[in-house]
Scaffold this motif. Structure first.
Motif, short mmCIF file in Angstrom:
data_model
loop_
_atom_site.label_atom_id
_atom_site.label_comp_id
_atom_site.label_asym_id
_atom_site.label_seq_id
_atom_site.Cartn_x
_atom_site.Cartn_y
_atom_site.Cartn_z
N HIS A 106 0.87 -1.19 0.00
CA HIS A 106 0.00 0.00 0.00
C HIS A 106 0.90 1.23 0.00
O HIS A 106 1.76 1.37 0.88
CB HIS A 106 -0.91 0.01 1.23
CG HIS A 106 -1.81 1.20 1.30
ND1 HIS A 106 -3.03 1.26 0.65
CD2 HIS A 106 -1.66 2.39 1.93
CE1 HIS A 106 -3.58 2.44 0.89
NE2 HIS A 106 -2.77 3.15 1.67
N PHE A 107 0.72 2.12 -0.98
CA PHE A 107 1.50 3.35 -1.03
C PHE A 107 0.71 4.42 -1.76
O PHE A 107 -0.33 4.15 -2.37
CB PHE A 107 2.86 3.12 -1.69
CG PHE A 107 2.81 2.56 -3.09
CD1 PHE A 107 2.90 3.40 -4.19
CD2 PHE A 107 2.67 1.19 -3.30
CE1 PHE A 107 2.85 2.89 -5.48
CE2 PHE A 107 2.63 0.68 -4.59
CZ PHE A 107 2.72 1.53 -5.68
N THR A 108 1.19 5.66 -1.69
CA THR A 108 0.51 6.83 -2.24
C THR A 108 1.38 7.49 -3.29
O THR A 108 2.60 7.57 -3.13
CB THR A 108 0.17 7.83 -1.13
OG1 THR A 108 -0.62 7.18 -0.13
CG2 THR A 108 -0.61 9.02 -1.68
N VAL A 109 0.74 7.97 -4.36
CA VAL A 109 1.46 8.68 -5.43
C VAL A 109 0.81 10.05 -5.62
O VAL A 109 -0.36 10.26 -5.30
CB VAL A 109 1.43 7.89 -6.75
CG1 VAL A 109 2.18 6.59 -6.62
CG2 VAL A 109 0.00 7.64 -7.21
N GLN A 110 1.59 10.99 -6.16
CA GLN A 110 1.12 12.34 -6.42
C GLN A 110 0.61 12.46 -7.84
O GLN A 110 1.29 12.04 -8.79
CB GLN A 110 2.24 13.36 -6.18
CG GLN A 110 1.83 14.80 -6.37
CD GLN A 110 0.82 15.27 -5.33
OE1 GLN A 110 0.94 14.92 -4.15
NE2 GLN A 110 -0.15 16.05 -5.74
N VAL A 111 -0.60 13.03 -8.02
CA VAL A 111 -1.20 13.23 -9.34
C VAL A 111 -0.86 14.64 -9.82
O VAL A 111 -1.00 15.61 -9.05
CB VAL A 111 -2.72 13.02 -9.29
CG1 VAL A 111 -3.33 13.19 -10.67
CG2 VAL A 111 -3.05 11.64 -8.73
N ASP A 112 -0.43 14.78 -11.08
CA ASP A 112 -0.04 16.10 -11.58
C ASP A 112 -1.26 16.91 -12.01
O ASP A 112 -2.41 16.48 -11.88
CB ASP A 112 0.98 15.97 -12.71
CG ASP A 112 0.40 15.27 -13.94
OD1 ASP A 112 -0.83 15.17 -14.07
OD2 ASP A 112 1.19 14.81 -14.79
N GLN A 113 -1.02 18.09 -12.57
CA GLN A 113 -2.11 19.01 -12.94
C GLN A 113 -2.95 18.49 -14.09
O GLN A 113 -4.05 19.00 -14.34
CB GLN A 113 -1.52 20.37 -13.31
CG GLN A 113 -0.56 20.31 -14.49
CD GLN A 113 0.07 21.66 -14.79
OE1 GLN A 113 -0.23 22.64 -14.12
NE2 GLN A 113 0.91 21.71 -15.80
N ASN A 114 -2.46 17.50 -14.82
CA ASN A 114 -3.22 16.91 -15.92
C ASN A 114 -3.95 15.63 -15.53
O ASN A 114 -4.55 14.97 -16.39
CB ASN A 114 -2.28 16.63 -17.10
CG ASN A 114 -1.66 17.89 -17.66
OD1 ASN A 114 -2.32 18.91 -17.80
ND2 ASN A 114 -0.37 17.83 -17.97
N GLY A 115 -3.86 15.26 -14.26
CA GLY A 115 -4.53 14.05 -13.81
C GLY A 115 -3.75 12.78 -14.06
O GLY A 115 -4.32 11.68 -14.04
N ASN A 116 -2.43 12.91 -14.29
CA ASN A 116 -1.60 11.74 -14.60
C ASN A 116 -0.56 11.53 -13.50
O ASN A 116 -0.21 12.45 -12.75
CB ASN A 116 -0.88 11.92 -15.93
CG ASN A 116 -1.85 12.21 -17.07
OD1 ASN A 116 -2.96 11.69 -17.10
ND2 ASN A 116 -1.43 13.06 -17.99
N PHE A 117 -0.02 10.31 -13.44
CA PHE A 117 1.11 10.03 -12.57
C PHE A 117 1.89 8.85 -13.14
O PHE A 117 1.38 8.04 -13.91
CB PHE A 117 0.66 9.72 -11.13
CG PHE A 117 -0.07 8.42 -10.96
CD1 PHE A 117 0.60 7.22 -10.86
CD2 PHE A 117 -1.46 8.40 -10.90
CE1 PHE A 117 -0.08 6.01 -10.70
CE2 PHE A 117 -2.16 7.21 -10.75
CZ PHE A 117 -1.46 6.01 -10.65
N THR A 118 3.17 8.77 -12.77
CA THR A 118 4.05 7.65 -13.15
C THR A 118 4.85 7.26 -11.92
O THR A 118 5.41 8.12 -11.24
CB THR A 118 5.00 8.05 -14.28
OG1 THR A 118 4.24 8.44 -15.43
CG2 THR A 118 5.90 6.87 -14.67
N THR A 119 4.89 5.96 -11.64
CA THR A 119 5.64 5.48 -10.50
C THR A 119 6.21 4.11 -10.83
O THR A 119 5.79 3.46 -11.80
CB THR A 119 4.75 5.41 -9.24
OG1 THR A 119 5.57 5.09 -8.10
CG2 THR A 119 3.67 4.34 -9.39
#
Length: 216
Positions: free
Chosen positions: A117-130
C-alpha cells in the motif's frame, strides 16, 4: 323613435366593449420555443492504470502509469500478490511475449518487503508515473484509487523467476580453459627437460671418446 335610440345605444355599447378584445387579439402571441433541449453533461471518464511491461523477471521493476485522476491530488495504490497458475511452460523455462521460451535459473532470493500500500502524487493533468520493484515471483494486481472521487483503476502484471544467463559464444571450436592447458604445458616442459639431458649426455660421450677415455 325611442326604440331606435335604444337600439343605437346598445349597438354603440357592444362596439365599445369589443374594441379591447380585438386589440388584445391583434397583439403578437408568443411562439413556442423550438430550441433543442440541452443534453445532460457527460459523466467523468473512469481513471486508467497501465504497466509499461506486464511481464518481467525477478529483479526487474514495474513502471505504472495512471491517467484520468483528479488533478493536483493523490492516489493510493494497493497491491495483491497471488501464485502463478499451474498451466505454465515446461519446467525450467518461461514463455515470453513473442511466444518463445527462455531457460530459468533456480536461485534463492531475499524478501525486500515491497510495500502493499503506497501513495502517489497526481499532476495538474490528472496523470502520474511510479515504479514498483517486486520481491517475489507471482501475479501482481495493482488497484489505484482516486482520493477525491473514490473511482478505481486496476491492472495486473506477472513476475517470473530470473532468467538463466546465456553461455558466452566462442568462434572456431570449443573454448579452452586454464585447467585444460595445464596438462599439455606440463607434458611439454617435461619433454624439453628430457631432451636437454639427452643432449648433455651425448656431448659428454663424444668428449670421452675423443680423449680416449672410452672402454676398450
Amino acid at each position: 323613435m325611442r326604440l331606435s335610440r335604444i337600439i343605437m345605444a346598445l349597438t354603440v355599447g357592444l362596439a365599445v366593449a369589443a374594441v379591447p378584445t380585438a386589440a388584445g387579439a391583434a397583439q403578437p402571441q408568443p411562439q413556442p420555443s423550438t430550441s433543442p433541449t440541452q443534453p445532460a453533461p457527460y459523466p467523468p471518464q473512469p481513471p486508467v492504470l497501465t504497466l509499461d511491461d506486464p511481464t518481467i523477471f525477478l529483479g526487474q521493476t514495474f513502471t505504472l502509469r495512471g491517467s484520468g485522476f483528479t488533478p493536483n491530488t493523490t492516489a493510493t495504490i494497493d497491491v495483491t500478490v497471488s501464485d502463478l497458475p499451474a498451466a505454465a511452460p515446461a519446467a525450467g523455462t518461461a514463455r515470453q511475449s513473442d511466444g518463445s521460451t527462455v531457460a530459468l535459473a533456480p536461485v534463492a532470493y531475499v524478501l525486500l518487503s515491497a510495500p502493499l500500500h503506497f501513495t502517489v502524487q497526481v499532476d495538474q493533468n490528472g496523470n502520474f508515473t511510479t515504479t514498483y520493484r517486486p520481491d517475489r515471483i507471482g501475479r501482481y494486481t495493482f488497484t489505484a484509487r482516486d482520493a477525491v472521487t473514490g473511482q478505481t483503476a486496476v491492472t495486473t502484471g506477472t513476475v517470473l523467476p530470473p532468467r538463466q544467463p546465456r553461455p558466452p559464444h566462442h568462434h572456431g571450436g570449443l573454448p579452452v580453459t586454464g585447467s585444460s592447458l595445464s596438462t599439455p604445458m606440463k607434458l611439454g616442459g617435461g619433454l624439453v627437460g628430457a631432451g636437454a639431458v639427452l643432449l648433455l649426455l651425448s656431448l659428454a660421450w663424444r668428449r670421452r671418446g675423443r680423449f680416449g677415455l672410452g672402454s676398450r
